[in-house]
Every structure is written in structure tokens, then in C-alpha cells.
Design a protein around this motif. Sequence first.
Motif, PDB file in Angstrom:
ATOM      1  N   VAL A 440      80.203-106.979  25.622  1.00 42.08           N
ATOM      2  CA  VAL A 440      80.104-106.746  23.685  1.00 42.08           C
ATOM      3  C   VAL A 440      78.136-105.715  23.353  1.00 42.08           C
ATOM      4  N   THR A 441      78.873-104.718  23.586  1.00 43.18           N
ATOM      5  CA  THR A 441      77.735-103.713  22.849  1.00 43.18           C
ATOM      6  C   THR A 441      76.885-103.896  21.940  1.00 43.18           C
ATOM      7  N   SER A 442      75.686-104.212  22.300  1.00 43.16           N
ATOM      8  CA  SER A 442      74.544-104.739  20.841  1.00 43.16           C
ATOM      9  C   SER A 442      72.997-103.975  21.300  1.00 43.16           C
ATOM     10  N   ALA A 443      72.292-104.126  19.856  1.00 40.25           N
ATOM     11  CA  ALA A 443      71.330-103.465  19.546  1.00 40.25           C
ATOM     12  C   ALA A 443      70.356-104.356  19.792  1.00 40.25           C
ATOM     13  N   SER A 444      70.851-105.692  20.946  1.00 40.59           N
ATOM     14  CA  SER A 444      70.086-106.262  20.877  1.00 40.59           C
ATOM     15  C   SER A 444      70.739-107.430  22.325  1.00 40.59           C
ATOM     16  N   PRO A 445      69.613-108.589  22.770  1.00 43.90           N
ATOM     17  CA  PRO A 445      70.021-109.230  23.972  1.00 43.90           C
ATOM     18  C   PRO A 445      71.551-110.640  22.431  1.00 43.90           C
ATOM     19  N   GLU A 446      71.017-110.507  21.218  1.00 41.08           N
ATOM     20  CA  GLU A 446      71.987-111.870  20.721  1.00 41.08           C
ATOM     21  C   GLU A 446      73.239-110.646  20.689  1.00 41.08           C
ATOM     22  N   LEU A 447      74.063-112.174  20.486  1.00 40.04           N
ATOM     23  CA  LEU A 447      75.577-111.801  19.824  1.00 40.04           C
ATOM     24  C   LEU A 447      75.583-110.836  18.540  1.00 40.04           C
ATOM     25  N   PRO A 448      76.100-110.068  17.766  1.00 33.01           N
ATOM     26  CA  PRO A 448      76.429-109.135  17.114  1.00 33.01           C
ATOM     27  C   PRO A 448      77.370-109.835  16.274  1.00 33.01           C
ATOM     28  N   PRO A 449      76.782-110.064  14.954  1.00 31.71           N
ATOM     29  CA  PRO A 449      78.255-110.566  13.918  1.00 31.71           C
ATOM     30  C   PRO A 449      79.477-109.382  13.907  1.00 31.71           C
ATOM     31  N   GLY A 450      79.792-108.424  14.372  1.00 28.72           N
ATOM     32  CA  GLY A 450      81.127-107.139  14.369  1.00 28.72           C
ATOM     33  C   GLY A 450      80.665-105.855  14.854  1.00 28.72           C
ATOM     34  N   SER A 451      81.584-105.451  15.699  1.00 27.92           N
ATOM     35  CA  SER A 451      81.440-104.082  15.722  1.00 27.92           C
ATOM     36  C   SER A 451      83.085-103.535  16.062  1.00 27.92           C
ATOM     37  N   TRP A 452      83.014-102.884  15.011  1.00 24.40           N
ATOM     38  CA  TRP A 452      84.531-101.841  14.973  1.00 24.40           C
ATOM     39  C   TRP A 452      85.313-102.304  14.288  1.00 24.40           C
ATOM     40  N   ARG A 453      85.124-103.082  13.135  1.00 26.00           N
ATOM     41  CA  ARG A 453      86.566-103.979  12.355  1.00 26.00           C
ATOM     42  C   ARG A 453      86.457-104.598  13.638  1.00 26.00           C
ATOM     43  N   GLU A 464      81.875-118.084  28.417  1.00 22.66           N
ATOM     44  CA  GLU A 464      80.156-118.098  28.492  1.00 22.66           C
ATOM     45  C   GLU A 464      78.896-116.485  28.957  1.00 22.66           C
ATOM     46  N   LEU A 465      78.513-116.621  28.706  1.00 21.89           N
ATOM     47  CA  LEU A 465      77.510-115.273  28.493  1.00 21.89           C
ATOM     48  C   LEU A 465      77.335-115.524  30.262  1.00 21.89           C
ATOM     49  N   VAL A 466      77.228-114.399  31.020  1.00 26.79           N
ATOM     50  CA  VAL A 466      76.840-114.179  32.847  1.00 26.79           C
ATOM     51  C   VAL A 466      76.332-113.238  32.513  1.00 26.79           C
ATOM     52  N   GLY A 467      75.736-112.472  31.564  1.00 27.21           N
ATOM     53  CA  GLY A 467      74.832-111.305  32.274  1.00 27.21           C
ATOM     54  C   GLY A 467      74.248-110.571  31.267  1.00 27.21           C
ATOM     55  N   VAL A 468      73.080-110.382  31.183  1.00 30.00           N
ATOM     56  CA  VAL A 468      72.539-109.098  30.053  1.00 30.00           C
ATOM     57  C   VAL A 468      72.175-107.691  30.728  1.00 30.00           C
ATOM     58  N   ALA A 469      72.870-107.155  30.848  1.00 32.93           N
ATOM     59  CA  ALA A 469      72.654-105.207  31.112  1.00 32.93           C
ATOM     60  C   ALA A 469      71.775-104.654  30.255  1.00 32.93           C
ATOM     61  N   GLN A 470      70.598-103.961  30.244  1.00 29.89           N
ATOM     62  CA  GLN A 470      70.304-102.870  29.584  1.00 29.89           C
ATOM     63  C   GLN A 470      70.144-101.577  29.795  1.00 29.89           C
ATOM     64  N   MET A 471      70.566-100.426  28.473  1.00 31.26           N
ATOM     65  CA  MET A 471      70.406 -99.146  29.301  1.00 31.26           C
ATOM     66  C   MET A 471      69.584 -98.883  28.278  1.00 31.26           C
ATOM     67  N   ARG A 472      69.211 -99.201  27.159  1.00 29.06           N
ATOM     68  CA  ARG A 472      67.970 -98.738  26.682  1.00 29.06           C
ATOM     69  C   ARG A 472      66.849 -99.292  25.694  1.00 29.06           C
ATOM     70  N   PRO A 473      65.911 -99.397  25.022  1.00 30.36           N
ATOM     71  CA  PRO A 473      65.050-100.201  23.840  1.00 30.36           C
ATOM     72  C   PRO A 473      66.178-101.026  23.937  1.00 30.36           C
ATOM     73  N   TYR A 475      69.955-101.046  23.924  1.00 24.78           N
ATOM     74  CA  TYR A 475      71.542-101.134  24.172  1.00 24.78           C
ATOM     75  C   TYR A 475      71.580-101.701  24.739  1.00 24.78           C
ATOM     76  N   PHE A 476      72.338-102.542  24.754  1.00 23.54           N
ATOM     77  CA  PHE A 476      72.493-103.706  25.945  1.00 23.54           C
ATOM     78  C   PHE A 476      74.743-104.117  25.646  1.00 23.54           C
ATOM     79  N   GLN A 477      74.648-103.801  27.104  1.00 21.85           N
ATOM     80  CA  GLN A 477      76.057-104.962  27.473  1.00 21.85           C
ATOM     81  C   GLN A 477      75.475-106.663  27.745  1.00 21.85           C
ATOM     82  N   LEU A 478      76.345-106.967  27.168  1.00 22.86           N
ATOM     83  CA  LEU A 478      76.420-109.121  26.922  1.00 22.86           C
ATOM     84  C   LEU A 478      78.081-109.148  27.215  1.00 22.86           C
ATOM     85  N   VAL A 479      77.734-110.095  28.644  1.00 26.56           N
ATOM     86  CA  VAL A 479      79.225-109.655  29.199  1.00 26.56           C
ATOM     87  C   VAL A 479      79.203-111.425  29.532  1.00 26.56           C
ATOM     88  N   TYR A 480      80.008-111.400  28.655  1.00 25.13           N
ATOM     89  CA  TYR A 480      80.808-113.297  28.622  1.00 25.13           C
ATOM     90  C   TYR A 480      82.378-112.965  29.598  1.00 25.13           C
TER      91      TYR A 480
END
Length: 523
Positions: A440-453, A464-473, A475-480
Motif C-alpha cells: 500500500v502506498t501511503s503518505a504516512s506509516p498509517e494505513l490509509p482508508p482508500g487509494s485509487w477507488r 500482517e504488516l511485515v515492513g514499512v519502506a520509506q521513500m520520501r518524508p 511517501y511510504f510503502q506498507l507491506v502486508y
Amino acid sequence: MLTAPRRATETESRDPDRPPRLAGRAVLLVAALAALAAGIVVCWSVTVDDAYITYRYSANLADGFGPTWNPGGDPVEGFTNFAWMAWHAPWVWLGVPLPVVSKLTAAACAGAIVWILVTEPRSRTGALVAAGSFALFLPTWIHVDSGLETAPFALVVLRAVVLAARLLRDPDARVRPWEIPALLLLAGMLRPDGVLGVTPPLLVWLWVRRRDRATWLWTAVIGAAGAGYMAARWAYYGHPLPNTFYVKVGVEAATDGRWIQMTAATFLPLLAFAVAALFRARTALPAALALASCTALWIIPALSAPAMDYLSRFAWHGFPVLCLAAAWALDTVELRRVAAGAAAVAVAWTTAAGFLAPDARTLVHYGDDLRRAHVAVGLALAEADVPADRRSLAVSDAGAIPYYSGWRSTDYIGLNDERIAHGANPTDVVLADDPTVVVVTSASPELPPGSWRTDIPRVVGDRELVGVAQMRPAYFQLVYADPDVAPRVRAALDRQLARARAETDSTLEPTWSRWTDRLLGRS
């Protein structure tokens, strides 16, 4: 006694019927190529995420699955650069990294553009403004290194304009009867809208050589080839246009003039010179041709807010043509000091505009940032001890993550999913595919409610959340991951994220000092 011969020489060099004296431009050519090479080197790490979409199709083609997103799946055309995709496929067999193929190919095309901009103008001042503006423009370096078809496409358009301009000056100029139609076909195979930029040169060529039977013969032959290409694409993919068209058209439409304002501000001196060339008899027709091609290229982005228009990418398609049109204007200025001053202002303005672009500082760090997030996630999935039949993924940033993982992927934006592109609900599509991992692409380490409909919490479910990769301040990739494979995915992700942090700098902020520190090895 010294002034008169110098003026005579300059006058001769501006004679439209006399070819430029290339020997006197060797220093300029070497300097422009050196500046271009230096810029490409300092931006070498930049490969944009979208380029990896093309690479995935190239790899599948090379592996015998055809140019499609998921091997064995329903063919989908999630790229818009067929010729560029096909060009990369043979290099997969040779084991050459595809980003390297892209960068070297685009660098060669940019070098050819510099050659044209140095040799085509009739005066050294014209050559200086054209080649200098092009080679010192930061977006030039980024677009050459980006991995996309931008530089080859720009070369195709520039070459077509040059050939047609020669015919406008001299109807008997040597132009191969097949070349401009072939350039039109190649432009259309590099980009669906590519035919727009080459259509004005084609019309000029058809008019000037309208009594030549070879003109119409080659136009018919290459037109038939183009029709065959379109028919084959349609038959294979089931739709007349690339999948991305159905996703992006009408999205983020913006006709408030922002794109036009940015382009005009960036290229202001070059545009002013090109318009001025319309009022000189010697350059009016070539300048009109150049501006017509630029307008044809720019009309679509001017009326919309195109995705991935970083550093004015879509304006850059016509940038070399605009540089040449500005050179033609300065070719007609008889006062050398005035022409030289105008050239210096244009080069300085364009160079500064490139560095002052709103997204310039972000783009120079793009490569490191992508390595720290998307590439690390993709490599981790490839490394994870997950059975082959469970290697399925859902992702919104469908570039480096699917490419490096090699997993079967659902792109819930729909760029590479025919179902979503043609109206299916992305949440339903992802739930039906039931991927093992959801990124999931997110603006924070928190799970967003929606993205692209897409209803993200519903799609993630009990994974399960297995990792968070931060690209920019922001811009995050949340891996479940599914609970039964979560420990294995987490272990691989931890290793790859640690490795990525060690290989990249530790700063996330997009500053110029961070860039220079990295180049100097201080970070």
C-alpha cells in the motif's frame, strides 16, 4: 582591416544556401557533448518507477510469454512505448541490466541531438544557443537517465523537422523518399501521440514533393505497415489503444493554464526567439514548421494534467526543436555582439530554469529514494522463501516492485489491469485475485482508508504488516502479507531494507546539499 573579413565570414556562415563550416564548431561540439556526458553521469542513479513497467513487459517478451504483464494471463498493454519495449527484449537474453540499456541508448540519442543542434544552424551563435540550452538543461540529464523513451522520441521529431525545414529552404534538397514517413511510423510506435509531432513535417514533405511518385509510393507502403501494426496490436490486446489511455483520460483534467504557464516560463527566451524568426523572410517557414510541431506535441498536456510529467517531460519532447528554432532566429542577426548576448541570456535562463523547477530537487534524488523503498521491497519478495504458487502481489506503484519481485501482480490503479481500466471495481478485483502480499502506498506509516477507488482496509483484511519502506518524508510503502508466510517475507524485507539503507544516503529531504554530498562521497 581586421573587422571587415570577420564580418564577411559571419555573413557567409549565415547564407541559407551555404552549409555551415563544421571545422569551426569542433570546440563547441566537444564542449556540449562533455557537458551532456557530465550531466548524465551525475544523474546516473535516476531511473523512474514507470520505466520498470516497460522492463517487465520486455522481460516477459524475451522469456517467450509475449509482451504482457503477467505470464500466462490475459494480454494487457500497460505500456505506451511499443518500440522502446521491443528494443529492450534482446538485451534480456544477453543478461545486460535493462536500466543500463535504456540510459546508454538514450545517451546516444541525446548525443545525436547535440550533433544536429551544433551542425544545423547557419551561425556559430545559433549553434551555441541551441546546443548550450540543450546540454546544460537539468531536465535533459534526468530524461536521458530516466529509463523512458523520451530522448529517442525527441530525436525522431527533431530529425523530421530538420528534413522538412531543408525542403522549405530548397525544394531540391536531398531527402530520402522513405525517411519522413518512416519517422512518422517510428514516432507512433514510440508514443501513441507521436504521430502528432511528425505530422507537420510529413505534410511539408508531401506538398513539396507532391509530383514525385516515390513520395506517394513510400507513404502508402509505410502507411500500410503502420495500419498492420495497429491491427496486430488491436487483435492481440483486444483494444485499439493502450490500457493506460482508458485509466488516465479524464483523470485530473486541468485546463487552468498551469502547464502552459510553466512551459512558457521555462522556455521564455527560446520561445521568443522562435516567434521572432517568423518575421524574417529567411526563417519564417522553418520557424512556423518548428512551432507547429511543438504545438502538436504540447496540445494534449496543455489541456490536461498528465501523470508523470516530472520536470516538464512532455514539454521536453519538443525542446530540441525549440532550441533549433531559436538558433535559426539568431542566424539572421547581423550584429555579432547582439546575437552573442542574446544567446548567453537564453542559455543562462534555460539552465537556471532547469535547476529552479519545482520538482528538480526531488528528481535528482529519485534513484536513491527508489532503491530505498520500491527496489528493496521487490528484491525482498524475490528473495523470500514463498512457494511459487503463492507468489502473488497487489500494488499501486506498479513498477520496480513487480519487476524485481517477478511475482504475479495485480495493479489496482488499473494501468496494467484490463478489468479495472474498463470499469471493474478495483476492490472487487483485488479480493477476487486474493494476493499473498498487498503493498500500500501511503503518505504516512498509517494505513490509509482508500487509494485509487480501492477500499484499502478491506483489501488488506487480516494480513500482517511485515515492513514499512520509506521513500520520501511523506511517501511510504506498507507491506502486508498473509499470516502463514509473514515471518518469511518479514525476514527478507528486513535484510533488503537494511542493505538499501547502507547503499544509499541517510537523508530523506530533497536538498541540493544532499545531492552534492552524495556526488562527493560525503554521505
